[in-house]
Design a protein around this motif. Structure first.
Motif, PDB file in Angstrom:
ATOM      1  N   ARG A 158      -7.344   7.451   2.048  1.00 26.65           N
ATOM      2  CA  ARG A 158      -6.718   6.140   1.822  1.00 26.65           C
ATOM      3  C   ARG A 158      -6.470   5.418   3.142  1.00 26.65           C
ATOM      4  O   ARG A 158      -6.560   4.185   3.205  1.00 26.65           O
ATOM      5  CB  ARG A 158      -5.401   6.300   1.058  1.00 26.65           C
ATOM      6  N   ALA A 159      -6.134   6.172   4.189  1.00 29.98           N
ATOM      7  CA  ALA A 159      -5.881   5.555   5.494  1.00 29.98           C
ATOM      8  C   ALA A 159      -7.134   4.866   6.022  1.00 29.98           C
ATOM      9  O   ALA A 159      -7.071   3.743   6.545  1.00 29.98           O
ATOM     10  CB  ALA A 159      -5.384   6.592   6.487  1.00 29.98           C
ATOM     11  N   LEU A 174      -0.100   7.455   2.868  1.00 30.43           N
ATOM     12  CA  LEU A 174      -1.563   7.516   2.882  1.00 30.43           C
ATOM     13  C   LEU A 174      -2.073   8.880   3.336  1.00 30.43           C
ATOM     14  O   LEU A 174      -1.587   9.430   4.326  1.00 30.43           O
ATOM     15  CB  LEU A 174      -2.115   6.456   3.841  1.00 30.43           C
ATOM     16  N   LYS A 213       1.017  10.500   4.444  1.00 32.45           N
ATOM     17  CA  LYS A 213       1.205  11.198   3.169  1.00 32.45           C
ATOM     18  C   LYS A 213       2.455  12.060   3.072  1.00 32.45           C
ATOM     19  O   LYS A 213       2.944  12.326   1.966  1.00 32.45           O
ATOM     20  CB  LYS A 213      -0.018  12.068   2.869  1.00 32.45           C
ATOM     21  N   GLU A 263       0.828  -1.205   0.000  1.00 28.70           N
ATOM     22  CA  GLU A 263       0.000   0.000   0.000  1.00 28.70           C
ATOM     23  C   GLU A 263       0.867   1.263   0.000  1.00 28.70           C
ATOM     24  O   GLU A 263       0.480   2.295  -0.532  1.00 28.70           O
ATOM     25  CB  GLU A 263      -0.931   0.001   1.214  1.00 28.70           C
ATOM     26  N   THR A 264       2.066   1.162   0.599  1.00 30.06           N
ATOM     27  CA  THR A 264       3.011   2.289   0.544  1.00 30.06           C
ATOM     28  C   THR A 264       4.329   1.782  -0.035  1.00 30.06           C
ATOM     29  O   THR A 264       4.392   1.490  -1.234  1.00 30.06           O
ATOM     30  CB  THR A 264       3.183   2.961   1.919  1.00 30.06           C
ATOM     31  N   HIS A 269      -7.678   1.786   4.100  1.00 23.69           N
ATOM     32  CA  HIS A 269      -6.670   0.781   4.462  1.00 23.69           C
ATOM     33  C   HIS A 269      -7.032   0.111   5.787  1.00 23.69           C
ATOM     34  O   HIS A 269      -6.818  -1.102   5.954  1.00 23.69           O
ATOM     35  CB  HIS A 269      -5.301   1.449   4.557  1.00 23.69           C
TER      36      HIS A 269
END
Length: 581
Positions: free
Chosen positions: A395-396, A391, A383, A354-355, A399
């Motif tokens: 998005r967080a 994120l 971010k 994801e990151t 997630h």
């Protein structure tokens, strides 16, 4: 030319290609071939006339076969000769300096034809680096600092690099008949965060007679990674391996192995204090034995345990041997039961695709399960780390949902939803409090603006600790060993605030961090601040690095009660919300 000489040519060619900005695949092909040849049990020159056998060696393809054939036919490698004409070999040292990449090195060479550390330092002091494209005074000052750091740390190695070299040598020595024990000693055995040189102790039938020892020394001298012999005797050989590390191998009779292990493990301060105790009790202690002072008759020496017992001491683990009170504690039977790897029930700092991680939530969870963990946490970046695809709030939240769903699907382990959120320059956290409140745990870390004044950095960290969502301060001093110094702040003030707000300090196990260090961990323990030992894993293979964190914790005298992730899952979850009871 033997395998070692050929491998060296290929390694050097790879480094020169890197300076020349060659294709990364091409560079890697030379390094892979060099390693393959270095580890061959038979001379490559005996195989070169049979191309199929050479191509069967992993890491050697058709292009590299042509290079090897040229090397044996001409006595040199054309590409290497060409690059050596273009770039002086001293340039290879420049690659080891932080901030000096191949492009910058090539730029300096193009402008000034300077190819060594001293020359580059002189240019920087004369203000000539700032005149180059994309350079400036600030970059110049950073370069001078990096050269200073390079000179200071030259000859030091991270603990995992030393461990890898010890494992390679141990595997090689184990093939020698008549060897019973092969054990690293010195700072590696004590778990020091960096290692200057490597001490390897060997015992067995091959070490008992002078003739057998000479055979063993001759065998060691053929070690594939050995670059040069520094000293050689009938029971010891000192040499340098390819990465510059010095290795001392000592061949010992079984009756002296324990005494030698105690002596060569150190530390020097511990050994001096132990010898003084021995003298007061009527003994002498050296690397051969513990002996009666009057008769010189050995009374112990085969094992470390019998030496400490004869001195009326409990056995002192190697990690504690720094003369920091361990001898008195051993005499008074008050040595702590140090934390052990098996005490940990989870690892709660890891990243996914994801990151900037390399594995999925599911893959990280399965790897954690294989290690026997009861729980884990996914803590991807926020971010502010744009290069890591961090994120944002939206998005967080999404997630978190993915992690919750994975937790439902995957049995046998609890998956906590977390975040590694950046501590911004003003101490604010990089995501909204509403989003952070939805997390099971929040690791707050500094990833930028490292050069703040100590008072400002302290204020920044205090503000982050005061945020009610913060569970853990990640890699608290920001150091990267042998690359970047810790940023400066008031550690006492930070630990006092952490104790007050029940915010844990991370012990980041990754070998280039090991942050907090053992000194700061002892301070945390004294202040009543709890620790969480994590790996900061970006790949499933990184999970095993937790052992380096445990070593560091043991050096700091930590027990399982000092470390929160020794707790069961439910109790740990409460601890992440500031309930340490």
């Amino acid at each position: 030319m033997d395998n070692k000489a050929i491998a060296n040519i290929l390694y050097e060619t790879a480094d020169l290609l890197e300076i020349d900005a060659a294709d990364s695949f091409r560079i890697r092909s030379y390094r892979n071939a060099a390693q393959a040849i270095e580890n061959l049990s038979e001379p490559i020159r005996d195989l070169i006339s049979e191309p199929k056998k050479v191509l069967a060696i992993p890491g050697i393809g058709k292009g590299m076969l042509l290079n090897l054939q040229e090397l044996f036919r001409e006595g040199s490698l054309g590409i290497q000769t060409e690059l050596l004409k273009k770039y002086h070999p001293s340039m290879l040292q420049l690659l080891k300096i932080q901030g000096l990449g191949p492009k910058t090195i090539a730029l300096i060479w193009s402008a000034y034809q300077v190819s060594d550390v001293d020359g580059v330092e002189k240019l920087a002091r004369e203000g000539k680096i700032r005149e180059l494209p994309r350079m400036g005074e600030k970059h110049e000052q950073k370069l001078l600092k990096a050269i200073e750091d390079y000179r200071r740390i030259s000859g030091r190695f991270l603990i995992d690099a030393a461990e890898i070299e010890a494992k390679k040598l141990t595997d090689y020595l184990a093939k020698l008949p008549g060897i019973d024990k092969i054990t690293p000693a010195g700072s590696l055995r004590r778990g020091r965060e960096t290692v200057g040189d490597l001490d390897i102790l060997v015992t067995g039938a091959a070490c008992c007679s002078e003739a057998e020892r000479q055979k063993a020394v001759q065998y060691i001298a053929q070690y594939p990674s050995l670059m040069s012999v520094i000293a050689q005797g009938d029971n010891k050989i000192s040499f340098q391996v390819r990465n510059g590390m010095q290795v001392d191998v000592r061949l010992l009779p079984p009756e002296s192995f324990g005494a030698a292990m105690q002596y060569f493990t150190g530390s020097k301060a511990h050994n001096v204090a132990l010898r003084q105790r021995a003298l007061k009790m009527g003994y002498t202690l050296n690397e051969y034995s513990l002996a009666d002072l009057k008769t010189e008759k050995p009374v112990a020496g085969k094992t470390e345990e019998e030496i400490y017992a004869k001195l009326n001491l409990d056995y002192i683990p190697p990690e504690l041997r720094e003369n920091l009170g361990e001898i008195d504690a051993a005499a008074n039977h008050t040595l702590p039961k140090l934390i052990a790897l098996e005490d940990l029930q989870g690892d709660v700092h890891m990243h996914t695709v994801e990151t900037d991680g390399r594995n999925t939530i599911e893959e990280m969870a399965e790897a954690a399960k294989e290690r026997g963990y009861k729980y884990m946490a996914i803590t991807d970046h926020s971010k502010n780390l744009a290069f890591a695809n961090g994120l944002d709030d939206k998005r967080a939240v999404a997630h978190i949902q993915k992690i919750r769903e994975a937790n439902e699907r995957i049995g046998g382990i609890k998956i906590f939803a977390g975040i590694e959120v950046d501590i911004l320059a003003d101490g604010d956290l990089d995501l909204s409090d509403d989003v952070l409140a939805q997390m099971d745990l929040v690791i707050a870390s500094v990833h930028s603006v490292f050069n703040q004044e100590p008072a400002k950095m302290t204020e920044r960290l205090l503000k982050a600790i005061g945020n009610p969502n913060t569970s853990i301060i990640g890699h608290p001093t920001g150091r990267l060993q042998l690359r970047r110094d810790a940023y400066h702040f008031d550690m006492d003030a930070i630990l006092a605030a952490a104790a007050k707000h029940k915010v844990a300090m991370e012990l980041n196990s990754y070998p280039d961090r090991l942050d907090l260090n053992d000194v700061h961990l002892r301070q945390a323990k004294q202040r009543g601040v709890k620790v969480v030992i994590n790996t900061d894993s970006h790949h499933t293979s990184h999970l095993e690095k937790i052992r380096y964190g445990v070593l560091q914790a043991r050096r700091a005298w930590l027990t399982r009660d000092d470390v929160l992730n020794t707790m069961p899952a439910e109790k740990f979850a409460r601890a992440m919300k500031h309930d340490w009871n």
